[in-house]
Scaffold this motif. Structure first.
Motif, PDB file in Angstrom:
ATOM      1  N   ILE A   6       0.851  -1.181   0.000  1.00 52.02           N
ATOM      2  CA  ILE A   6       0.000   0.000   0.000  1.00 52.02           C
ATOM      3  C   ILE A   6       0.894   1.242   0.000  1.00 52.02           C
ATOM      4  O   ILE A   6       1.864   1.311   0.764  1.00 52.02           O
ATOM      5  N   VAL A   7       0.546   2.205  -0.831  1.00 48.89           N
ATOM      6  CA  VAL A   7       1.255   3.483  -0.861  1.00 48.89           C
ATOM      7  C   VAL A   7       0.243   4.591  -0.614  1.00 48.89           C
ATOM      8  O   VAL A   7      -0.858   4.573  -1.176  1.00 48.89           O
ATOM      9  N   VAL A   8       0.623   5.546   0.242  1.00 50.30           N
ATOM     10  CA  VAL A   8      -0.217   6.705   0.541  1.00 50.30           C
ATOM     11  C   VAL A   8       0.447   7.948  -0.038  1.00 50.30           C
ATOM     12  O   VAL A   8       1.608   8.218   0.255  1.00 50.30           O
ATOM     13  N   ASP A   9      -0.297   8.678  -0.846  1.00 50.16           N
ATOM     14  CA  ASP A   9       0.172   9.977  -1.322  1.00 50.16           C
ATOM     15  C   ASP A   9      -0.208  10.991  -0.239  1.00 50.16           C
ATOM     16  O   ASP A   9      -1.366  11.402  -0.134  1.00 50.16           O
ATOM     17  N   ARG A  10       0.743  11.350   0.587  1.00 54.22           N
ATOM     18  CA  ARG A  10       0.494  12.228   1.736  1.00 54.22           C
ATOM     19  C   ARG A  10       0.045  13.625   1.304  1.00 54.22           C
ATOM     20  O   ARG A  10      -0.616  14.326   2.068  1.00 54.22           O
ATOM     21  N   ASN A  11       0.390  14.028   0.094  1.00 57.61           N
ATOM     22  CA  ASN A  11      -0.045  15.332  -0.409  1.00 57.61           C
ATOM     23  C   ASN A  11      -1.525  15.343  -0.777  1.00 57.61           C
ATOM     24  O   ASN A  11      -2.147  16.401  -0.827  1.00 57.61           O
ATOM     25  N   ARG A  12      -2.070  14.171  -1.048  1.00 56.64           N
ATOM     26  CA  ARG A  12      -3.486  14.070  -1.434  1.00 56.64           C
ATOM     27  C   ARG A  12      -4.405  13.676  -0.286  1.00 56.64           C
ATOM     28  O   ARG A  12      -5.575  14.031  -0.273  1.00 56.64           O
ATOM     29  N   CYS A  13      -3.886  12.915   0.671  1.00 57.10           N
ATOM     30  CA  CYS A  13      -4.712  12.386   1.758  1.00 57.10           C
ATOM     31  C   CYS A  13      -5.296  13.528   2.589  1.00 57.10           C
ATOM     32  O   CYS A  13      -4.569  14.406   3.066  1.00 57.10           O
ATOM     33  N   THR A  14      -6.603  13.483   2.777  1.00 57.07           N
ATOM     34  CA  THR A  14      -7.296  14.510   3.557  1.00 57.07           C
ATOM     35  C   THR A  14      -7.710  14.010   4.940  1.00 57.07           C
ATOM     36  O   THR A  14      -8.279  14.773   5.718  1.00 57.07           O
ATOM     37  N   GLY A  15      -7.461  12.752   5.240  1.00 60.30           N
ATOM     38  CA  GLY A  15      -7.750  12.211   6.557  1.00 60.30           C
ATOM     39  C   GLY A  15      -9.221  12.004   6.852  1.00 60.30           C
ATOM     40  O   GLY A  15      -9.633  11.987   8.007  1.00 60.30           O
ATOM     41  N   ILE A  16     -10.018  11.818   5.819  1.00 65.75           N
ATOM     42  CA  ILE A  16     -11.453  11.614   6.009  1.00 65.75           C
ATOM     43  C   ILE A  16     -11.733  10.294   6.732  1.00 65.75           C
ATOM     44  O   ILE A  16     -12.612  10.214   7.570  1.00 65.75           O
ATOM     45  N   GLY A  17     -10.987   9.257   6.421  1.00 62.42           N
ATOM     46  CA  GLY A  17     -11.103   7.998   7.145  1.00 62.42           C
ATOM     47  C   GLY A  17     -11.990   6.945   6.529  1.00 62.42           C
ATOM     48  O   GLY A  17     -12.342   5.978   7.208  1.00 62.42           O
ATOM     49  N   ILE A  18     -12.352   7.106   5.278  1.00 61.99           N
ATOM     50  CA  ILE A  18     -13.154   6.063   4.632  1.00 61.99           C
ATOM     51  C   ILE A  18     -12.378   4.755   4.587  1.00 61.99           C
ATOM     52  O   ILE A  18     -12.941   3.683   4.837  1.00 61.99           O
TER      53      ILE A  18
END
Length: 70
Positions: A6-18
């Motif tokens: 799994i890779v997370v684009d930290r610049n895109r993640c808004t932390g909504i939590g879905i």
């Protein structure tokens, strides 16, 4: 199956939590809105759940890619 992670684009993640609501065993959004990925390894037995979380991300911040260390 090729090992994947799994890779997370930290610049895109808004932390909504879905992703957390779909797969809480791997994802958690902490109190300041930062996504925590408990284990980035994607095994065949959890692939469908991870794919659901990736597809549900409204910010398109998650992806599944081949592992580099294989």
């Amino acid at each position: 199956m090729t090992p994947r992670r799994i890779v997370v684009d930290r610049n895109r993640c808004t932390g909504i939590g879905i992703c957390e609501s779909i797969f809480p065993e791997r994802f958690e959004v902490d109190d300041d809105g930062t996504l925590i990925v408990y284990d980035d390894l994607v095994t065949p037995d959890i692939r469908a759940g991870i794919d659901d979380a990736v597809q549900a991300c409204p910010a398109s911040a998650l992806s599944v890619v081949p592992r580099d260390d294989q």
